[in-house]
Design a protein around this motif. Structure first.
Motif, short mmCIF file in Angstrom:
data_model
loop_
_atom_site.label_atom_id
_atom_site.label_comp_id
_atom_site.label_asym_id
_atom_site.label_seq_id
_atom_site.Cartn_x
_atom_site.Cartn_y
_atom_site.Cartn_z
N GLU A 214 0.83 -1.21 0.00
CA GLU A 214 0.00 0.00 0.00
C GLU A 214 0.86 1.25 0.00
OE1 GLU A 214 -3.21 2.19 2.99
OE2 GLU A 214 -2.80 0.04 3.24
N ALA A 215 2.02 1.17 0.64
CA ALA A 215 2.90 2.33 0.74
C ALA A 215 3.73 2.56 -0.52
CB ALA A 215 3.84 2.18 1.94
N LEU A 216 3.98 1.52 -1.28
CA LEU A 216 4.95 1.60 -2.38
C LEU A 216 4.62 2.64 -3.44
CD1 LEU A 216 7.62 0.38 -3.24
CD2 LEU A 216 6.36 -1.42 -4.45
N PRO A 217 3.35 2.84 -3.87
CA PRO A 217 3.09 3.85 -4.90
C PRO A 217 3.49 5.26 -4.49
CG PRO A 217 1.21 2.38 -4.67
CD PRO A 217 2.13 2.08 -3.53
N GLY A 218 3.51 5.55 -3.19
CA GLY A 218 3.87 6.88 -2.72
C GLY A 218 5.36 7.09 -2.53
N LEU A 219 6.14 6.06 -2.75
CA LEU A 219 7.59 6.16 -2.61
C LEU A 219 8.24 6.42 -3.96
CD1 LEU A 219 8.09 3.24 -0.07
CD2 LEU A 219 8.67 5.65 0.34
N PRO A 220 9.45 6.97 -3.97
CA PRO A 220 10.14 7.25 -5.24
C PRO A 220 10.24 6.01 -6.12
CG PRO A 220 11.31 8.27 -3.40
CD PRO A 220 10.23 7.41 -2.79
N GLU A 221 10.26 6.24 -7.43
CA GLU A 221 10.27 5.14 -8.40
C GLU A 221 11.47 4.21 -8.25
OE1 GLU A 221 8.23 4.13 -10.92
OE2 GLU A 221 6.69 5.49 -10.20
N ASN A 222 12.57 4.72 -7.68
CA ASN A 222 13.76 3.88 -7.55
C ASN A 222 13.71 2.96 -6.34
OD1 ASN A 222 14.08 6.06 -5.72
ND2 ASN A 222 16.31 5.75 -5.69
N VAL A 223 12.62 3.00 -5.57
CA VAL A 223 12.45 2.10 -4.43
C VAL A 223 11.78 0.82 -4.91
CG1 VAL A 223 11.36 1.76 -2.18
CG2 VAL A 223 12.31 4.00 -2.78
N LYS A 224 12.45 -0.31 -4.68
CA LYS A 224 11.95 -1.62 -5.09
C LYS A 224 11.72 -2.48 -3.84
CE LYS A 224 12.50 -0.05 -9.18
NZ LYS A 224 13.51 -0.50 -10.15
N LEU A 225 10.74 -3.35 -3.92
CA LEU A 225 10.35 -4.17 -2.77
C LEU A 225 10.59 -5.64 -3.07
CD1 LEU A 225 9.03 -4.33 0.05
CD2 LEU A 225 6.79 -4.29 -1.09
N LEU A 226 11.44 -6.28 -2.27
CA LEU A 226 11.76 -7.70 -2.44
C LEU A 226 11.02 -8.48 -1.35
CD1 LEU A 226 15.65 -7.33 -2.82
CD2 LEU A 226 13.87 -7.04 -4.57
N LEU A 227 10.18 -9.43 -1.77
CA LEU A 227 9.32 -10.15 -0.82
C LEU A 227 9.48 -11.67 -0.98
CD1 LEU A 227 6.03 -8.05 -1.12
CD2 LEU A 227 7.70 -8.01 0.76
N PRO A 228 10.63 -12.23 -0.56
CA PRO A 228 10.77 -13.68 -0.59
C PRO A 228 9.82 -14.33 0.42
CG PRO A 228 12.89 -12.58 -0.26
CD PRO A 228 11.82 -11.56 -0.05
N ASP A 248 5.88 -4.05 -11.31
CA ASP A 248 7.23 -3.99 -11.87
C ASP A 248 8.26 -3.52 -10.86
OD1 ASP A 248 6.12 -1.44 -11.74
OD2 ASP A 248 7.23 -0.71 -13.49
N ARG A 249 7.81 -3.09 -9.68
CA ARG A 249 8.74 -2.66 -8.63
C ARG A 249 8.76 -3.65 -7.47
NH1 ARG A 249 6.60 3.05 -7.09
NH2 ARG A 249 8.37 2.96 -5.64
#
Length: 370
Positions: A214-228, A248-249
């Motif tokens: 939910e938070a990711l769209p409000g963060l800069p485009e260069n922030v990527k989330l890794l969820l193993p 894609d992020r």
């Protein structure tokens, strides 16, 4: 020859956290057996392994069958000591010992009670009842965070309640090759300017990955989330990422077995969990020098302070995003917090913790067999 039985809800729990202890018992001349839910796994340092029909639903008849099976094993094998782990196995292992005239000593290692001050009254009442009902079968209860310790003492969950610094983190696992970071980031398609957030956890309601997404769209485009990780809510989280336009992020690799390389590729460790015992994922990240951004819940608050990370209110996606953005914009702060975390983790290192825990284990036996 003294004998010890380990019980847990899954064999993977034993494999992930307790092999050094099984080996130590063997070195001391003990016979070592394990009994866990699920198919039998090949586990080093044990003389026997038994599958129990444990199921996640507490009231399942299969769990009471597991207790009957355990009771028969205990009577037949005459163990000297039982060490039980995970909430489900801990309850039914102790249930199995009720009324035994000559029961073995039992240690319950609490990896995190599944309740806290914010838990609903009904759920907390049921889980409290489960603990107090089985307290008479518990000789020593070991906790891993301050809240659990206070609760166990206040409710007399055992004659002895003591806190340990987890099961220990094997710091040697994280000595990766010099090029490990670049190699892994290339594999993941991460550029030099990307900031990778890592949260390795089961996909479940308690782990709350939906807050991070939910938070990711409000963060800069260069922030990527890794969820193993894997779990019941994995597909839901994939769908959420797609609906938010951040697929894609976000990386959903499923269950992974090369965590040191994932940690090498990451820049910030994150967690959105509802509650923890003493979270291994955060401890491993700290050992690798990563700063942490985590929900302000028990377990996290025991490990993370302003010197080595940032805490935010559980479930607050905006507060999480603000904390992450602060670190994204300040590489120096990231490095300072990460170094402080690495230094703090020395007290949780396996070579420091194992002797402490073994001393507690052996202390329940007359004469302290060593």
């Amino acid at each position: 020859m003294p004998s010890v039985l380990y019980t847990a809800s899954t064999f993977s729990h034993i494999l992930n956290f307790h092999l050094p202890y099984l080996r130590r018992f063997r070195e001391l001349g003990w016979q070592v057996e394990v009994a866990c839910g699920g198919p039998v796994r090949d586990i080093p340092f044990v003389d026997g392994a038994v599958s129990l029909p444990l199921e996640k639903k507490m009231s399942s008849p299969a769990n009471f069958q597991a207790a009957s099976q355990l009771r028969a094993m205990v009577i037949r094998q005459q163990y000297d000591l039982i060490i039980t782990h995970t909430s489900l196995a801990a309850f039914f292992t102790r249930w199995a010992l009720r009324g035994l005239k000559h029961r073995p000593k039992l240690i319950n290692v609490v990896h995190g009670y599944l309740f806290d001050d914010e838990t609903s009254g009904l759920k907390r009442g049921l889980l409290t009842r489960a603990e107090t009902m089985t307290a008479p079968q518990t000789d020593l209860l070991l906790t891993m965070n301050a809240w659990d310790t206070r609760w166990a003492m206040a409710h007399r969950a055992a004659p002895r309640v003591e806190e340990i610094p987890g099961m220990g983190v094997d710091l040697t696992r994280f000595r990766t090759a010099p090029d490990a970071r670049r190699t892994m980031r290339d594999r993941l398609g991460l550029s030099e300017g990307d900031v990778a957030l890592l949260y390795a956890a089961e996909f479940s309601g308690r782990k709350s990955q939906h807050t991070l997404l939910e938070a990711l769209p409000g963060l800069p485009e260069n922030v990527k989330l890794l969820l193993p990780g894997s779990g019941a809510l994995l597909d839901d989280c994939r769908a959420q990422a797609a609906s938010l336009g951040v697929a894609d992020r976000t990386v959903f690799p499923g269950q992974v077995h090369d965590m040191p390389r994932w940690l090498a590729a990451a820049d910030i460790a994150v967690s959105s969990s509802r509650s923890e015992g003493l979270p291994f994922n955060i401890m491993e990240a700290m050992a690798c020098g990563l700063p942490a951004v985590a929900s302000a819940v028990k377990g996290h608050t025991d490990l993370i302070g302003p010197e080595n990370g940032l805490l935010y209110p559980y479930g607050d996606a905006k507060a999480f995003a603000a904390a992450v953005e602060r670190l994204v914009s300040d590489a120096t702060l990231r490095a300072e917090l990460g170094q402080a975390g690495r230094e703090k983790m020395q007290r949780y290192a396996l070579d420091a913790v194992l002797p402490q825990v073994m001393d507690r284990y052996l202390s329940v036996m007359e004469g302290k067999t060593r």
